[in-house]
Design an enzyme around this catalytic site. Sequence first.
Site, PDB file in Angstrom:
ATOM      1  CE  LYS A  53      -3.799  -2.783   2.141  1.00  0.00           C
ATOM      2  NZ  LYS A  53      -4.003  -3.334   3.247  1.00  0.00           N
ATOM      3  CD  GLN A  97      -3.202  -4.678   6.513  1.00  0.00           C
ATOM      4  OE1 GLN A  97      -3.076  -3.799   5.745  1.00  0.00           O
ATOM      5  NE2 GLN A  97      -3.497  -6.004   5.943  1.00  0.00           N
ATOM      6  CG  ASP A 120     -10.055  -1.338   4.304  1.00  0.00           C
ATOM      7  OD1 ASP A 120      -9.660  -1.672   3.112  1.00  0.00           O
ATOM      8  OD2 ASP A 120      -9.487  -1.858   5.285  1.00  0.00           O
TER       9      ASP A 120
END
Length: 287
Positions: A53, A97, A120
């Site tokens: 990322k 994460q 997300d």
Amino acid sequence: MAIILNGKEISKERKAQMKIQVEQLRQKYGRPPHLAVVLVGDDPASLSYVRGKEKACLEVGIFNTTIRLSEQTSEKELLECIAELNENPLIDGILVQLPLPEQIREFVIINAISLEKDVDGFHPRNVAGLYLKQPCLYPCTPKGILTLLKSIPDFSLDGKKAVVIGRSNIVGLPTFKMLLDQNVTVSVAHSKTENLQELTQSADILVVAVGKPKFLKAEMVRPGVVVIDVGINRDPQTNKLCGDVDFEQVEPLASYITKVPGGVGPMTICSLMENTIEVFEKRVAKK
Ligand code: NDP
């Protein structure tokens, strides 16, 4: 022989376009979008996803901050960290994460991320938005899967039969809904599904998100099927990365297929970059 749906190439092209877009945004608003990634603990797989990322942010020109917290971080400490990021006007997107250490409840954390910064697409209101067809951020992996399917030339999703194997909140379920919204007739299979082979043999499109190396075998597919392999596993024999699809067996039968690595993975990151730009644009438009 199948044509490879090359996520690496498609994401490269899209990132090149995003780079131009981000530069235009930077000139217009005086700064680029800013993505904050929070990593708790030092799980090697999570660390490698976070690095991916960071690399993509660098390529596209998105500003990135990674916050690393210890494996022992408490839920309260992580909530405090998220509250700070929520309040920081210079942070546009927040990603925590997953998975998190067991002392931290994922739902509590996802719920704490500001809706407008939830890149997300896991916040309950984004999930509700997907199901109620309201404006929302789409979760990155299903969004990437859809981009891959839409890249197939002269291929209409309308009326196709798809089987999604896996019903997780982050992959299987949102993929089901996003395909349904494209007029695909979708079945969702899981570990209790009976006669799975009969079901998968009826599919024009198979999305496999099981988390078991080389799970999908030749006898489970019909010739001409489009196969999207979401899995990221280690082959127990070679220890190399492999998907949920037995590529050697299935590829000769498929019309289009993704590879692992180089398929869904890069598309997930590409969608994250798209979502970060989207939240930035919404935030600056509000001011
Ligand atoms: P989960 O473990 O949350 O879900 C797996 C699903 O597979 C469950 O719904 C489970 O059923 C189902 N399943 C397990 N065994 C069988 C079986 N024998 N037959 C049919 N269904 C079965 O995994 P995720 O959805 O989070 O991830 C799936 C895979 O995708 C993993 O390899 C993960 O690493 C990878 N992944 C890849 C991403 C990418 O960007 N490429 C992003 C996210 C995940 P049940 O619900 O009944 O238990």
